[in-house]
Design an enzyme around this catalytic site. Structure first.
Site, PDB file in Angstrom:
ATOM      1  N   GLU B  59       7.365  37.358   6.269  1.00 48.56           N
ATOM      2  CA  GLU B  59       6.214  37.834   7.038  1.00 48.56           C
ATOM      3  C   GLU B  59       4.973  38.043   6.189  1.00 48.56           C
ATOM      4  O   GLU B  59       3.859  37.736   6.618  1.00 48.56           O
ATOM      5  CB  GLU B  59       6.565  39.128   7.784  1.00 48.56           C
ATOM      6  CG  GLU B  59       7.432  38.922   9.024  1.00 48.56           C
ATOM      7  CD  GLU B  59       8.872  38.590   8.720  1.00 48.56           C
ATOM      8  OE1 GLU B  59       9.286  38.734   7.552  1.00 48.56           O
ATOM      9  OE2 GLU B  59       9.601  38.178   9.644  1.00 48.56           O
ATOM     10  N   HIS B 128      13.718  46.101  18.005  1.00 52.33           N
ATOM     11  CA  HIS B 128      13.234  45.010  18.857  1.00 52.33           C
ATOM     12  C   HIS B 128      12.545  45.579  20.095  1.00 52.33           C
ATOM     13  O   HIS B 128      12.529  44.965  21.150  1.00 52.33           O
ATOM     14  CB  HIS B 128      14.384  44.082  19.270  1.00 52.33           C
ATOM     15  CG  HIS B 128      14.958  43.284  18.132  1.00 52.33           C
ATOM     16  ND1 HIS B 128      15.807  43.820  17.203  1.00 52.33           N
ATOM     17  CD2 HIS B 128      14.777  41.997  17.755  1.00 52.33           C
ATOM     18  CE1 HIS B 128      16.142  42.889  16.316  1.00 52.33           C
ATOM     19  NE2 HIS B 128      15.533  41.780  16.632  1.00 52.33           N
TER      20      HIS B 128
HETATM   21  C1  LIG Z   1      11.952  40.564   8.560  1.00 52.19           C
HETATM   22  C2  LIG Z   1      12.565  39.860   9.717  1.00 52.19           C
HETATM   23  N1  LIG Z   1      11.980  38.749  10.211  1.00 52.19           N
HETATM   24  C3  LIG Z   1      12.519  38.098  11.263  1.00 52.19           C
HETATM   25  C4  LIG Z   1      13.662  38.533  11.852  1.00 52.19           C
HETATM   26  C5  LIG Z   1      14.248  37.805  13.065  1.00 52.19           C
HETATM   27  N2  LIG Z   1      15.525  37.171  12.692  1.00 52.19           N
HETATM   28  C6  LIG Z   1      16.692  37.808  12.887  1.00 52.19           C
HETATM   29  S1  LIG Z   1      17.993  36.989  12.233  1.00 52.19           S
HETATM   30  C7  LIG Z   1      17.001  35.698  11.743  1.00 52.19           C
HETATM   31  C8  LIG Z   1      17.623  34.564  10.978  1.00 52.19           C
HETATM   32  C9  LIG Z   1      18.394  35.075   9.819  1.00 52.19           C
HETATM   33  O1  LIG Z   1      18.897  34.069   9.022  1.00 52.19           O
HETATM   34  P1  LIG Z   1      19.837  34.408   7.808  1.00 52.19           P
HETATM   35  O2  LIG Z   1      19.239  35.482   6.970  1.00 52.19           O
HETATM   36  O3  LIG Z   1      20.157  33.134   7.131  1.00 52.19           O
HETATM   37  O4  LIG Z   1      21.142  35.036   8.458  1.00 52.19           O
HETATM   38  P2  LIG Z   1      22.058  34.378   9.608  1.00 52.19           P
HETATM   39  O5  LIG Z   1      21.476  34.829  10.911  1.00 52.19           O
HETATM   40  O6  LIG Z   1      22.005  32.901   9.438  1.00 52.19           O
HETATM   41  O7  LIG Z   1      23.396  34.940   9.401  1.00 52.19           O
HETATM   42  C10 LIG Z   1      15.674  35.953  12.080  1.00 52.19           C
HETATM   43  C11 LIG Z   1      14.541  35.049  11.791  1.00 52.19           C
HETATM   44  C12 LIG Z   1      14.227  39.711  11.323  1.00 52.19           C
HETATM   45  N3  LIG Z   1      15.351  40.239  11.848  1.00 52.19           N
HETATM   46  N4  LIG Z   1      13.679  40.337  10.268  1.00 52.19           N
END
Ligand SMILES: Cc1ncc(C[n+]2csc(CCOP(=O)(O)OP(=O)(O)O)c2C)c(N)n1
Lengths: 345, 326
Positions: B59, B128
């Site tokens: 972000e 959220h």
């Molecule tokens: C700081 C932040 N930005 C965006 C999100 C929205 N978001 C939740 S999970 C996710 C993807 C996460 O990917 P990863 O860290 O690889 O974990 P995975 O879900 O693949 O297990 C996103 C973009 C968030 N929770 N926190």
């Protein structure tokens, strides 16, 4: 764990203990799979509201890593790591109540899914802000270092979260102070819809460790035995004062990013390929080589996990919702006196 | 044609990207997926990878890079996947972007839009459901908008993109698909800084914005029908700068004001509005200015807690009756 029939021919006490440990891991991994399958179903039935993030396909990682943890260690799971709660001994009924927003849930209805931690079992309840738990694990490790405690802190994170500045800041300081912290990356190749190559210009998150002054290890996250082995070695070394480490587990998530996500951005072939490397049959193959009657073991364990999951659902469904006014409680700890920091009165 | 709030935002993006080749969109999952809520759907196909950019989960980078491109004349529209995560970009917004023109002695500008899906009432729990607007409405150099209708969602986004300043654009998640209306065919913008009277009334005024506008209108209809009380409803639309004239005018007209917002009570915009009225229209008041907002706690998950915390039509009706009886 309970007696499981179909064990191999008797051996020395050490081998017996090891066999029991290994069978227990099989049970744990199966329990996580069964519990999460049920959670997905409950979500479809509107009995669990809000965001649900399934860890199906990635169970070997939390199972293997947590198997090397001891009471007093600190662990910060990621949003998909329901398995950490089961592995660390959280009561399945309370966990299910947590997901349903019930009174006996870990956060007593305050927050959703895995955000209610359980410090009595060493689990830090992470926020949604990806990557923000890594500095916190570093702080826990700092405490262990200051107090000369032979404990470790573990922070799980996705390869997606690895793009956040918090992750860099945490690893840098951990390296500087040689803190007893292990960063575990669950690299499932997608951050929501964004594939690995759009997140980083390298293949292995583990490669970054060197730049922070500690070692990065890569392991198959779908191979429970391999995860257990590396966890024992690396966590043991950190526990003995060897400093921080990064373990990157290569894996794949089966379900969408959340239960709302049909994951149309993924290649069906790729999913199929990874499902053929499912951690459960792979570990069964190992158990078979160890001399277990796997069919028999599986039947027994399936029955046992079914009962545990059903009991958890029954407990949670019969649990009450919190009283509305409780929304105003738990904002502040008592101002003075011996604060009951972990539990509640 | 009837268009949802969500589709209205999408239309504004399409139209502005067609109009000005310097407009581009950047954020997590905005391209291929079309955004977590499908707000940016179709943009990648229409404008290509140079102008519709998927970023890593970063972000601070998303906003910071937006500032860097904006200062060189681009018009980035960056997305926070949820407004809750805007905290991760806080420094880049309140320091890099907001002070940019000031510290360059008026010789630079930062035409950046930060879109942030906000709001509660969808079982989003602590991270959220947030309404973080009041963290930004005290930062000079920023503009903050929060549309409640499809028309305003479209018109305000177009105005924000054309504005030469950083604009934080809060779009309420609960309104995405629940609010729809006929939009005019041709081009229109909604000026930033101008509130809109949603309903004229004689007895009481409600000043509100964003997610609670529709609840307030429902409550006003109930008061009209059941109590024969006539309620004026002012939708702020822009939260920084506030439309002081419109606020003071409705306060002077009815003499009884209720401020309603979904953001928390303490430190929320309602306090600023009450102070404005107390300072400048005290003589016209027949009752103390009242506020109805989310309770001073986190937006809890469990349905009975969430219900208890958030404003809703029934609570607004009660507050209006109590104010009418004052
Ligand atoms: C700081 C932040 N930005 C965006 C999100 C929205 N978001 C939740 S999970 C996710 C993807 C996460 O990917 P990863 O860290 O690889 O974990 P995975 O879900 O693949 O297990 C996103 C973009 C968030 N929770 N926190």
């Amino acid at each position: 764990m309970d007696d499981v029939n179909g064990a191999p021919t008797p051996a020395g006490p050490e081998l017996n203990a090891r066999l029991e440990f290994e069978l227990n891991l099989y049970y744990q991994m199966k329990l996580i799979r069964a519990f999460e399958d049920r959670v997905s179903r409950l979500h479809r039935q509107n009995k669990i509201l809000g965001g649900v993030y399934s860890g199906a396909g990635q169970e070997a990682i939390v199972t293997g890593i947590c198997s090397a943890l001891r009471p007093g260690d600190f662990v910060a799971p990621l949003h998909r790591d329901l398995g950490v709660f089961l592995m660390m001994g959280v009561d399945p009924g309370r966990l299910m109540a947590q997901l349903m927003g019930k009174e006996n849930g870990l956060s007593r209805g305050k927050d959703s899914f895995l955000h209610g931690g359980d410090l009595e079992h060493g689990i830090f309840g992470s926020t949604s802000m990806l990557g923000s738990s890594l500095p916190i694990a570093v702080g826990a490790a700092l405490k262990f270092q200051i107090k000369r405690e032979k404990q470790v802190a573990v922070a799980f994170f996705g390869e997606g979260a690895a793009s956040r500045g918090d992750v860099h800041e945490a690893m840098n300081f951990a390296g500087v102070r040689r803190l007893p912290v292990i960063f575990v990356c669950e690299n499932n190749r997608f951050a929501y819809s964004t594939p690995l190559e759009k997140q980083m210009a390298i293949e292995d998150v583990a490669a970054r460790a060197e730049a922070y002054g500690f070692k990065g290890h890569v392991v198959s996250g779908n191979d429970l035995l391999a995860v257990v082995q590396i966890a024992e070695r690396v966590i043991g070394r950190t526990r003995d004062g060897g400093g921080p480490a990064l373990i990157e587990c290569k894996t794949y998530r089966y379900r969408g990013h959340s239960e709302h996500d049909p994951a149309l951005y993924r290649d069906k072939e790729e999913l199929l390929e990874w499902q053929s490397r499912d951690p459960i049959p792979r570990y069964e193959f190992y158990l078979e080589k160890r001399g277990h009657d796997v069919r028999h073991v599986r039947e027994q364990i399936d029955e046992r996990t079914r009962q545990v999951v059903q009991a958890a659902v029954d407990f949670a469904e019969n649990d009450a919702f919190p009283e509305p006014q409780e929304a105003l409680e738990d904002l502040y700890a008592p101002p003075a006196g011996p604060a009951n920091l972990n539990g509640r009165s | 044609m009837e268009v949802t709030y969500l589709a209205a935002i999408n239309q504004a993006l399409h139209e502005e990207m067609r109009r000005d080749e310097n407009v581009f969109v950047m954020g997590e999952d905005v391209a291929e997926l079309g955004g977590a809520f499908k707000v940016t759907e179709g943009l990648l196909e229409a404008f290509g990878e140079d102008r519709v950019i998927d970023t890593p989960i970063s972000e601070a980078l998303i906003v910071g890079a937006g500032v860097g491109a904006a200062v060189l004349g681009m018009r980035p529209v960056v997305e926070m996947q949820f407004s809750d995560f805007i905290s991760c970009a806080f420094d880049q917004i309140v320091n890099s972007a907001a002070t940019l023109r000031y510290r360059h002695g008026g010789r630079a500008a930062c035409p950046l839009v930060i879109r942030a899906p906000s709001g509660a009432g969808i079982h989003g729990a602590l991270f959220h459901s947030q309404n973080p607007e009041a963290w930004f409405t005290r930062v000079p150099g920023l503009k903050v908008v929060a549309p409640a209708t499809a028309y305003d969602a479209k018109g305000l986004l177009k105005a924000a993109i054309r504005d030469n300043n950083p604009v934080v654009y809060f779009e309420h998640k609960r309104l995405y698909r629940s609010v729809r209306e006929d939009l005019p065919e041709g081009e229109f913008v909604v000026p930033i800084g101008v509130a809109e009277l949603r309903q004229e009334g004689r007895d009481l005024s409600v000043i509100t914005y964003g997610g609670t506008v529709h609840q307030v209108l429902d409550a006003a209809r109930i008061l009209d029908k059941e109590d024969k009380v006539s309620v004026e409803v002012l939708d702020l639309r822009t939260l920084l700068p506030l439309d002081r004239e419109a606020i003071l005018a409705t306060a002077r007209k009815t003499g009884k004001v209720l401020v309603v917002h979904e953001d928390r009570l303490t430190g929320g915009i309602g306090g600023e509005i009450a102070a404005l009225i107390a300072e400048h229209a005290f003589d016209a008041l027949d009752a103390p200015v009242r506020r109805l907002a989310a309770l001073d706690t986190h937006t809890a998950f469990s349905p009975p807690l969430e219900e208890y915390i958030l404003p809703n039509t029934n609570k607004i009706v009660e507050a209006l009756r109590s104010l009418a009886a004052y």
